[in-house]
Design a protein around this motif. Structure first.
Motif, PDB file in Angstrom:
ATOM      1  N   LEU A  92       0.830  -1.204   0.000  1.00  0.00           N
ATOM      2  CA  LEU A  92       0.000   0.000   0.000  1.00  0.00           C
ATOM      3  C   LEU A  92       0.865   1.255   0.000  1.00  0.00           C
ATOM      4  O   LEU A  92       0.411   2.330  -0.425  1.00  0.00           O
ATOM      5  N   ARG A  93       2.106   1.125   0.463  1.00  0.00           N
ATOM      6  CA  ARG A  93       3.018   2.272   0.431  1.00  0.00           C
ATOM      7  C   ARG A  93       3.677   2.428  -0.930  1.00  0.00           C
ATOM      8  O   ARG A  93       3.976   3.533  -1.361  1.00  0.00           O
ATOM      9  N   THR A  94       3.922   1.311  -1.624  1.00  0.00           N
ATOM     10  CA  THR A  94       4.606   1.363  -2.924  1.00  0.00           C
ATOM     11  C   THR A  94       3.643   1.384  -4.108  1.00  0.00           C
ATOM     12  O   THR A  94       4.014   1.762  -5.212  1.00  0.00           O
ATOM     13  N   GLY A  95       2.402   0.944  -3.882  1.00  0.00           N
ATOM     14  CA  GLY A  95       1.422   0.910  -4.953  1.00  0.00           C
ATOM     15  C   GLY A  95       1.553  -0.284  -5.870  1.00  0.00           C
ATOM     16  O   GLY A  95       0.881  -0.354  -6.911  1.00  0.00           O
ATOM     17  N   GLU A  96       2.392  -1.243  -5.508  1.00  0.00           N
ATOM     18  CA  GLU A  96       2.607  -2.431  -6.342  1.00  0.00           C
ATOM     19  C   GLU A  96       1.575  -3.503  -5.990  1.00  0.00           C
ATOM     20  O   GLU A  96       1.870  -4.476  -5.294  1.00  0.00           O
ATOM     21  N   LEU A  97       0.373  -3.339  -6.480  1.00  0.00           N
ATOM     22  CA  LEU A  97      -0.725  -4.246  -6.171  1.00  0.00           C
ATOM     23  C   LEU A  97      -1.094  -5.073  -7.392  1.00  0.00           C
ATOM     24  O   LEU A  97      -1.121  -4.567  -8.522  1.00  0.00           O
ATOM     25  N   ALA A  98      -1.379  -6.343  -7.155  1.00  0.00           N
ATOM     26  CA  ALA A  98      -1.865  -7.217  -8.219  1.00  0.00           C
ATOM     27  C   ALA A  98      -3.345  -6.926  -8.474  1.00  0.00           C
ATOM     28  O   ALA A  98      -4.013  -6.247  -7.682  1.00  0.00           O
ATOM     29  N   ALA A  99      -3.866  -7.463  -9.575  1.00  0.00           N
ATOM     30  CA  ALA A  99      -5.259  -7.199  -9.955  1.00  0.00           C
ATOM     31  C   ALA A  99      -6.233  -7.631  -8.877  1.00  0.00           C
ATOM     32  O   ALA A  99      -7.180  -6.901  -8.536  1.00  0.00           O
ATOM     33  N   ASP A 100      -6.031  -8.832  -8.299  1.00  0.00           N
ATOM     34  CA  ASP A 100      -6.953  -9.307  -7.263  1.00  0.00           C
ATOM     35  C   ASP A 100      -6.842  -8.477  -5.991  1.00  0.00           C
ATOM     36  O   ASP A 100      -7.809  -8.335  -5.236  1.00  0.00           O
ATOM     37  N   GLU A 101      -5.649  -7.911  -5.760  1.00  0.00           N
ATOM     38  CA  GLU A 101      -5.472  -7.072  -4.564  1.00  0.00           C
ATOM     39  C   GLU A 101      -6.213  -5.743  -4.719  1.00  0.00           C
ATOM     40  O   GLU A 101      -6.718  -5.199  -3.732  1.00  0.00           O
ATOM     41  N   TRP A 102      -6.277  -5.233  -5.950  1.00  0.00           N
ATOM     42  CA  TRP A 102      -7.069  -4.024  -6.178  1.00  0.00           C
ATOM     43  C   TRP A 102      -8.546  -4.288  -5.893  1.00  0.00           C
ATOM     44  O   TRP A 102      -9.242  -3.434  -5.332  1.00  0.00           O
ATOM     45  N   VAL A 103      -8.995  -5.465  -6.223  1.00  0.00           N
ATOM     46  CA  VAL A 103     -10.385  -5.831  -5.954  1.00  0.00           C
ATOM     47  C   VAL A 103     -10.625  -5.901  -4.450  1.00  0.00           C
ATOM     48  O   VAL A 103     -11.620  -5.364  -3.927  1.00  0.00           O
ATOM     49  N   ARG A 104      -9.700  -6.588  -3.749  1.00  0.00           N
ATOM     50  CA  ARG A 104      -9.836  -6.704  -2.285  1.00  0.00           C
ATOM     51  C   ARG A 104      -9.749  -5.324  -1.628  1.00  0.00           C
ATOM     52  O   ARG A 104     -10.433  -5.046  -0.631  1.00  0.00           O
ATOM     53  N   LEU A 105      -8.890  -4.471  -2.173  1.00  0.00           N
ATOM     54  CA  LEU A 105      -8.750  -3.123  -1.625  1.00  0.00           C
ATOM     55  C   LEU A 105     -10.055  -2.338  -1.766  1.00  0.00           C
ATOM     56  O   LEU A 105     -10.487  -1.653  -0.830  1.00  0.00           O
ATOM     57  N   ALA A 106     -10.688  -2.455  -2.913  1.00  0.00           N
ATOM     58  CA  ALA A 106     -11.965  -1.759  -3.135  1.00  0.00           C
ATOM     59  C   ALA A 106     -13.033  -2.270  -2.187  1.00  0.00           C
ATOM     60  O   ALA A 106     -13.815  -1.488  -1.623  1.00  0.00           O
ATOM     61  N   GLU A 107     -13.076  -3.596  -1.998  1.00  0.00           N
ATOM     62  CA  GLU A 107     -14.058  -4.181  -1.079  1.00  0.00           C
ATOM     63  C   GLU A 107     -13.789  -3.740   0.356  1.00  0.00           C
ATOM     64  O   GLU A 107     -14.714  -3.408   1.108  1.00  0.00           O
ATOM     65  N   GLY A 108     -12.496  -3.758   0.724  1.00  0.00           N
ATOM     66  CA  GLY A 108     -12.129  -3.338   2.078  1.00  0.00           C
ATOM     67  C   GLY A 108     -12.430  -1.875   2.317  1.00  0.00           C
ATOM     68  O   GLY A 108     -12.915  -1.487   3.390  1.00  0.00           O
ATOM     69  N   ALA A 109     -12.155  -1.046   1.314  1.00  0.00           N
ATOM     70  CA  ALA A 109     -12.432   0.388   1.430  1.00  0.00           C
ATOM     71  C   ALA A 109     -13.924   0.642   1.573  1.00  0.00           C
ATOM     72  O   ALA A 109     -14.355   1.513   2.342  1.00  0.00           O
ATOM     73  N   ASP A 110     -14.730  -0.118   0.843  1.00  0.00           N
ATOM     74  CA  ASP A 110     -16.178   0.037   0.928  1.00  0.00           C
ATOM     75  C   ASP A 110     -16.690  -0.322   2.323  1.00  0.00           C
ATOM     76  O   ASP A 110     -17.518   0.385   2.897  1.00  0.00           O
ATOM     77  N   THR A 111     -16.167  -1.421   2.865  1.00  0.00           N
ATOM     78  CA  THR A 111     -16.564  -1.839   4.212  1.00  0.00           C
ATOM     79  C   THR A 111     -16.135  -0.819   5.250  1.00  0.00           C
ATOM     80  O   THR A 111     -16.910  -0.422   6.133  1.00  0.00           O
ATOM     81  N   LEU A 112     -14.876  -0.359   5.129  1.00  0.00           N
ATOM     82  CA  LEU A 112     -14.329   0.580   6.110  1.00  0.00           C
ATOM     83  C   LEU A 112     -15.023   1.938   6.037  1.00  0.00           C
ATOM     84  O   LEU A 112     -15.235   2.588   7.070  1.00  0.00           O
ATOM     85  N   SER A 113     -15.400   2.362   4.847  1.00  0.00           N
ATOM     86  CA  SER A 113     -16.025   3.676   4.684  1.00  0.00           C
ATOM     87  C   SER A 113     -17.396   3.761   5.357  1.00  0.00           C
ATOM     88  O   SER A 113     -17.897   4.863   5.626  1.00  0.00           O
ATOM     89  N   LYS A 114     -17.994   2.621   5.627  1.00  0.00           N
ATOM     90  CA  LYS A 114     -19.302   2.603   6.282  1.00  0.00           C
ATOM     91  C   LYS A 114     -19.200   2.638   7.806  1.00  0.00           C
ATOM     92  O   LYS A 114     -20.219   2.720   8.504  1.00  0.00           O
ATOM     93  N   CYS A 115     -17.971   2.557   8.330  1.00  0.00           N
ATOM     94  CA  CYS A 115     -17.776   2.566   9.783  1.00  0.00           C
ATOM     95  C   CYS A 115     -17.824   3.998  10.325  1.00  0.00           C
ATOM     96  O   CYS A 115     -17.251   4.907   9.718  1.00  0.00           O
TER      97      CYS A 115
END
Length: 449
Positions: free
Chosen positions: A268-291
């Motif tokens: 997350l500091r370097t931005g070197e994310l794989a395609a599936d990690e971008w998906v997980r990041l979006a899902e995690g961000a969506d969950t966290l944004s509702k807190c």
């Protein structure tokens, strides 16, 4: 500001009060002493503007509390004994009170008028103090603003001591609380869960008005542990205010996303994310944004500033401060130990005023480095002063593999409850996941969670 304007603002503005309402309240009690059972919930003697009315109401309340009969004759006798009235003056005034009251049934309406006028007088008096402090221009501007907000807040809260309570009353309250926390809806009355079940068993969860101290040496993971607790509370629907004096809000959220999305923090500091990690990041961000989680990364923030910002959020469930030694008292105090002591006392008062648990992080002194085993203890609290005294709960975070790594202690951590006003002290084993900056309970690790 011109001198004439200042004098006008600070002039002797007549204070509002209602003579008729004050007289009608007292007259209603004389006609029907039973109305006192309702009046006592909303009306204090200090709410009356006229001193003689405060004295009459005080005597009435005392007679009521002593189960004495309140009528024209008994009240006159009590007032004469207190030196409030003489025989002639007392008779005439009490008779006038009884004759002028429109209806004893409207006593609560009259009491509300008396109460409203009291709050208006208080607001005027506080405004004069604020104007005086502002005109002087000798204090720190932030201190004046904080004082002004606190004084206004005190009026709204009508802060007064609750007085003495007989043990019988406290026992009834205790039974009532026990019924609530043992009933089917006990979750509504227990402290907020930290997300670590064994820690909850020790401290009873995060309870209102508690000052909880989490202390550790640098790099032990105390910020991560505090974030984990904050995230657990927010996931459960609790509103959390997180004040970070060391890291930015973005850095803290990045850590939380790492744990939520199961992505290594370095990626997350370097931005070197794989395609599936971008998906997980979006899902995690969506969950966290509702807190319901709020961050403030103001450096050198003071306790009054924190309190003011927390009050604006309303219905908070947890306040987290990272960390104590980076806070400022807002005053010029040469002795740092005294300053930290003042801050901790203020934090405890804030916890009680806001009726919310306050989790504050703290650095430990280097005393742990010189001991065999390096296990922290209460005497290691840095710039301790009154830290240990003011805190309701003191917890230490300790990772043995920080000092000496081997297969047995790899990624193991311990939360040490070193002080607990509400229960026992002891050790809670944890698992440390450095890649995702996350602590988890050992039972979850063994269960493969």
């Amino acid at each position: 500001m011109a001198a004439e304007e200042t004098n006008e603002l600070l002039g002797n503005v007549p204070l509002p009060y209602s003579l008729e309402a004050e007289q009608s309240v007292l007259g209603a009690v004389l006609l029907d002493p039973g109305v006192l059972t309702q009046l006592l919930d909303v009306l204090k003697a200090s709410y009356f503007y006229l001193a003689q009315h405060r004295a009459v109401y005080t005597v009435m309340v005392r007679m009521f509390s002593a189960s004495q009969t309140i009528d024209f004759v008994t009240l006159l006798d009590a007032l004469k004994a207190e030196g409030v009235y003489d025989e002639a003056g007392g008779k005439a005034y009490l008779l006038s009170l009884m004759q002028m009251v429109p209806s004893a049934a409207n006593a609560m309406a009259y009491a509300r008028i008396v109460e409203d006028k009291y709050y208006l007088r208080s607001l005027i008096q506080v405004s004069r103090e604020i104007i005086g402090a502002a005109v002087q221009e000798t204090d720190d501007v932030r201190a004046v603003v904080d004082m002004a907000e606190q004084r206004i807040y005190d009026i709204r809260q009508d802060k007064q001591g609750t007085g003495l309570h007989h043990v019988k009353e406290v026992i009834l309250e205790t039974y009532d609380r026990l019924k609530k926390i043992s009933g089917s809806d006990k979750k509504d009355f227990l402290g907020m869960s930290t997300g670590f079940s064994e820690l909850d068993r020790y401290i009873g969860g995060l309870n209102p008005s508690d000052l909880i101290l989490l202390a550790a040496r640098p790099a032990m993971g105390k910020s991560a542990f505090a974030l984990n607790i904050a995230q657990n509370v927010a996931r459960a629907g609790g509103k959390v205010a997180f004040f970070s004096l060391e890291m930015s809000a973005e850095q803290n959220v990045s850590r939380m996303l790492s744990a939520q999305a199961r992505i290594e923090n370095t990626k997350l500091r370097t931005g070197e994310l794989a395609a599936d990690e971008w998906v997980r990041l979006a899902e995690g961000a969506d969950t966290l944004s509702k807190c319901p989680l709020y961050f403030d990364d103001t450096s050198g923030i003071t306790v009054p500033e924190i309190k003011a910002r927390c009050r604006r959020l309303h219905e908070l469930d947890l306040v987290v401060i990272d960390y104590l030694q980076l806070m400022s008292s807002g005053r010029r105090i040469e002795n740092r130990v005294q300053e930290v002591s003042e801050i901790t006392r203020s934090l405890k008062i804030m916890a009680r005023d806001l009726d919310v648990p306050v989790l504050t992080l703290s650095q430990l002194s280097r005393g742990t480095e010189s001991r065999t085993g390096h296990r922290p203890q209460l005497s290691d609290l840095r710039e301790s002063g009154s830290i240990e005294q003011d805190a309701d709960i003191v917890m230490f975070l300790y990772r043995e593999d920080y000092y000496e790594q081997n297969e047995e202690n790899h990624n193991q951590a311990t939360c040490i409850v070193g002080k607990n006003r509400h229960g026992a002290v002891g050790d809670i084993p944890l698992h440390w996941d450095g890649m995702h900056t996350e602590f988890t309970a050992m039972e979850r690790v063994h269960a493969g969670a």
